[in-house]
Design a protein around this motif. Structure first.
Motif, PDB file in Angstrom:
ATOM      1  N   VAL A 257       0.846  -1.189   0.000  1.00 60.96           N
ATOM      2  CA  VAL A 257       0.000   0.000   0.000  1.00 60.96           C
ATOM      3  C   VAL A 257       0.886   1.246   0.000  1.00 60.96           C
ATOM      4  O   VAL A 257       1.807   1.366   0.822  1.00 60.96           O
ATOM      5  CB  VAL A 257      -0.935   0.025   1.221  1.00 60.96           C
ATOM      6  CG1 VAL A 257      -1.862   1.237   1.151  1.00 60.96           C
ATOM      7  CG2 VAL A 257      -1.748  -1.260   1.290  1.00 60.96           C
ATOM      8  N   CYS A 258       0.606   2.173  -0.914  1.00 59.16           N
ATOM      9  CA  CYS A 258       1.361   3.419  -1.022  1.00 59.16           C
ATOM     10  C   CYS A 258       0.559   4.565  -0.410  1.00 59.16           C
ATOM     11  O   CYS A 258      -0.642   4.709  -0.680  1.00 59.16           O
ATOM     12  CB  CYS A 258       1.662   3.748  -2.482  1.00 59.16           C
ATOM     13  SG  CYS A 258       2.640   2.490  -3.339  1.00 59.16           S
ATOM     14  N   THR A 259       1.217   5.393   0.395  1.00 62.60           N
ATOM     15  CA  THR A 259       0.549   6.526   1.023  1.00 62.60           C
ATOM     16  C   THR A 259       1.420   7.768   0.930  1.00 62.60           C
ATOM     17  O   THR A 259       2.619   7.688   0.610  1.00 62.60           O
ATOM     18  CB  THR A 259       0.245   6.236   2.506  1.00 62.60           C
ATOM     19  OG1 THR A 259       1.480   5.972   3.198  1.00 62.60           O
ATOM     20  CG2 THR A 259      -0.693   5.051   2.651  1.00 62.60           C
ATOM     21  N   THR A 260       0.805   8.925   1.216  1.00 67.62           N
ATOM     22  CA  THR A 260       1.511  10.196   1.275  1.00 67.62           C
ATOM     23  C   THR A 260       1.109  10.915   2.552  1.00 67.62           C
ATOM     24  O   THR A 260       0.069  10.620   3.145  1.00 67.62           O
ATOM     25  CB  THR A 260       1.159  11.089   0.070  1.00 67.62           C
ATOM     26  OG1 THR A 260      -0.273  11.284   0.051  1.00 67.62           O
ATOM     27  CG2 THR A 260       1.592  10.451  -1.242  1.00 67.62           C
ATOM     28  N   ALA A 261       1.923  11.844   2.976  1.00 62.37           N
ATOM     29  CA  ALA A 261       1.595  12.637   4.159  1.00 62.37           C
ATOM     30  C   ALA A 261       0.374  13.505   3.869  1.00 62.37           C
ATOM     31  O   ALA A 261       0.284  14.140   2.810  1.00 62.37           O
ATOM     32  CB  ALA A 261       2.780  13.511   4.562  1.00 62.37           C
ATOM     33  N   GLU A 262      -0.557  13.527   4.797  1.00 60.02           N
ATOM     34  CA  GLU A 262      -1.791  14.280   4.611  1.00 60.02           C
ATOM     35  C   GLU A 262      -1.492  15.766   4.417  1.00 60.02           C
ATOM     36  O   GLU A 262      -0.702  16.367   5.150  1.00 60.02           O
ATOM     37  CB  GLU A 262      -2.700  14.082   5.822  1.00 60.02           C
ATOM     38  CG  GLU A 262      -4.079  14.695   5.648  1.00 60.02           C
ATOM     39  CD  GLU A 262      -5.006  14.376   6.811  1.00 60.02           C
ATOM     40  OE1 GLU A 262      -6.130  14.900   6.836  1.00 60.02           O
ATOM     41  OE2 GLU A 262      -4.587  13.592   7.688  1.00 60.02           O
ATOM     42  N   GLY A 263      -2.125  16.352   3.415  1.00 56.62           N
ATOM     43  CA  GLY A 263      -1.954  17.775   3.144  1.00 56.62           C
ATOM     44  C   GLY A 263      -0.695  18.136   2.382  1.00 56.62           C
ATOM     45  O   GLY A 263      -0.452  19.316   2.110  1.00 56.62           O
ATOM     46  N   PRO A 265       2.059  18.249  -0.918  1.00 53.97           N
ATOM     47  CA  PRO A 265       1.916  18.359  -2.375  1.00 53.97           C
ATOM     48  C   PRO A 265       1.751  17.003  -3.046  1.00 53.97           C
ATOM     49  O   PRO A 265       1.022  16.883  -4.036  1.00 53.97           O
ATOM     50  CB  PRO A 265       3.219  19.046  -2.805  1.00 53.97           C
ATOM     51  CG  PRO A 265       3.657  19.817  -1.603  1.00 53.97           C
ATOM     52  CD  PRO A 265       3.245  18.973  -0.427  1.00 53.97           C
ATOM     53  N   ASP A 266       2.407  15.982  -2.508  1.00 55.29           N
ATOM     54  CA  ASP A 266       2.268  14.635  -3.080  1.00 55.29           C
ATOM     55  C   ASP A 266       0.844  14.121  -2.900  1.00 55.29           C
ATOM     56  O   ASP A 266       0.298  13.473  -3.802  1.00 55.29           O
ATOM     57  CB  ASP A 266       3.260  13.674  -2.431  1.00 55.29           C
ATOM     58  CG  ASP A 266       4.697  14.006  -2.763  1.00 55.29           C
ATOM     59  OD1 ASP A 266       5.035  13.995  -3.954  1.00 55.29           O
ATOM     60  OD2 ASP A 266       5.476  14.288  -1.835  1.00 55.29           O
TER      61      ASP A 266
END
Length: 288
Positions: A257-263, A265-266
């Protein structure tokens, strides 16, 4: 890939010994030294085993080291926890008598995991033991692009990043390849005779000098988490964190599972990609 587990154990020990300098373990290098790393007898002394015993290990002879000897070697070589576990896996394989060939079932994605993919709004893949991509959700498929249209046997994460054109889509491709090869090493050590492992390593070694050189280093990584940097043709650069969750049951596929930091630009770019797919909140399931 060697068919002899004892040879694999010997090569792993040799590559690690030759990387370690005498001063790294508190020894004086001394003059007229002909080897860059530790000598066999120096490592044997540090580990508290006889020089002859250790030499036979590095020669791939029928030596069956105890858990205590393996731990002593790991300490002497300044092994990480991952390298120590890998050493024990190789020794277990080397101690195990040769068995008659057994049948291997193809890796399959359980229906429950397919349903889980259906509910996920983050990019998600199901990856087999040897980095074969078995299933994905739409956002995961959007990251893979044309790769999803490859024949099943060619949908392998390592094969994907070893392609020359991968440099344009993955700015840190070389580091990603090294990490994936380390992960593959760890998985192969757990089941060195698996036909998919033998086939894949053989094919990649013939097709890619880069793979062959990195494989010979015997580096290991545990397939638990990492980072991925991609240049997507529709939304630009994406910096993703990924975690792998083993699917319950026998050793086999894992959910990546791939995630990004909330808020971040990614996160905004990933949301834009989801919007382009028409599935900004709830993703539908995709089967290969």
């Amino acid at each position: 890939m060697s068919d002899d587990p004892r040879r694999e154990l010997a090569d792993f020990l040799r590559t690690r010994r030759t990387r370690l300098r005498p001063e790294d373990v508190g020894l004086e290098p001394g003059p007229r030294r002909r080897v860059a790393g530790l000598r066999r007898e120096e490592l044997a002394l540090l580990a508290g085993v006889s020089s002859d015993y250790y030499q036979r290990m590095e020669q791939g002879r029928d030596v069956r080291p105890s858990e205590q000897v393996l731990d002593a070697l790991a300490r002497a070589l300044n092994f990480s926890a991952e390298e120590t576990r890998h050493l024990h896996s190789l020794a277990t394989a080397a101690r195990t008598p040769s068995r008659l060939p057994r049948s291997y079932e193809p890796e399959e994605v359980p229906d429950t995991t397919q349903r889980l993919l259906h509910t996920m709004t983050s990019p998600a893949l199901v990856v087999g033991r040897f980095l074969d991509v078995l299933a994905w959700n739409p956002l995961g498929g959007a990251l893979l692009g044309e790769f999803t249209r490859q024949p099943q046997r060619e949908r392998n994460m390592l094969a994907l990043f070893l392609r020359p054109e991968a440099d344009r889509a993955c700015p840190n491709r070389a580091a990603t390849v090294a990490e994936l090869i380390g992960m593959l090493r760890t998985q192969v050590a757990a089941d060195p005779g698996h036909p998919r492992a033998v086939e894949l390593v053989g094919e990649l070694a013939v097709r890619s000098d880069e793979f062959a050189a990195l494989w010979a280093l015997h580096d290991v990584e545990e397939p638990t988490r990492g980072q991925m940097r991609l240049i997507h043709p529709q939304v630009g650069e994406l910096n993703l964190d990924w975690d792998a969750y083993p699917i319950p049951g026998n050793p086999g596929p894992a959910l990546m599972v791939c995630t990004t930091a909330e808020g971040s630009p990614d996160a905004e770019r990933l949301q834009r990609l989801a919007d382009l797919l028409g599935t900004p909140r709830r993703l539908t399931n995709s089967r290969p």
